[in-house]
Enzyme design. Structure first.
Site: not given
Length: 182
Positions: A113, A140, A163
């Site tokens: 967004h 996990g 990231t």
């Protein structure tokens, strides 16, 4: 250019577009069937995957429950294994290479967004593709953020937030994920 074409291309798009809403409704109906098939054989579940996914390699397994936005932007290589409770937000392409193993609760996110509050209030969204190479191991509860590429033979530690790109053969862990030294 349609809103669907914009979305897949990573351009700003209107998620309320009727075609995209219909695609999401179809995906929700498919997920209800897929997630209800937990007791089905891997071959039966693979047939269900092929009904919705962009590509499903031989021997690929996703253990239900599984959640995605559309499904048609997901490409699974041969022998891919995804454990329970994985989420793939596939507004853009998600490619997962052969023999990659993905732990439970992993999130692979292409959706994003605007950071600008005015643009965000307008309701537009955009995405960036995610590419995961061959023979990758993802622990996990890891989170793979939009636009990330993970190279072949890489390892992502459990609970990591990825990231940035991870090179071939590297190990990354932590929040944010950092490359392990030597």
């Amino acid at each position: 250019m349609s809103e669907r074409q914009k979305m897949i291309s990573g351009l700003p798009y209107d998620p309320g577009d009727p075609e995209l809403q219909a695609d999401q409704t179809s995906a929700k109906q498919w997920m209800a069937r897929y997630n209800a098939a937990m007791a089905a054989s891997p071959a039966e579940r693979r047939d269900l995957l092929r009904q919705k996914m962009g590509e499903v390699g031989e021997g690929a397994i996703i253990r239900p429950p599984f959640h995605c936005d559309y499904g048609y932007n997901i490409r699974l290589g041969r022998g891919v294994f995804m454990n329970f409770n994985c989420v793939v937000l596939d507004t853009c392409e998600v490619e997962i290479g052969d023999q990659t193993q993905i732990g439970p609760g992993v999130q692979i996110l292409t959706a994003d967004h605007p950071r600008d509050s005015v643009q965000r209030a307008e309701g537009v969204e955009f995405g960036k593709p995610v590419t995961i190479g061959r023979n990758v191991w993802i622990g996990g509860a890891a989170i793979i953020l939009p636009g990330v590429t993970i190279g072949d033979d890489a390892v992502i530690g459990a609970g990591s937030v990825v990231t940035r790109d991870v090179p071939e053969g590297a190990t990354a862990m932590g929040n944010p994920a950092r490359l392990k030294k030597g």
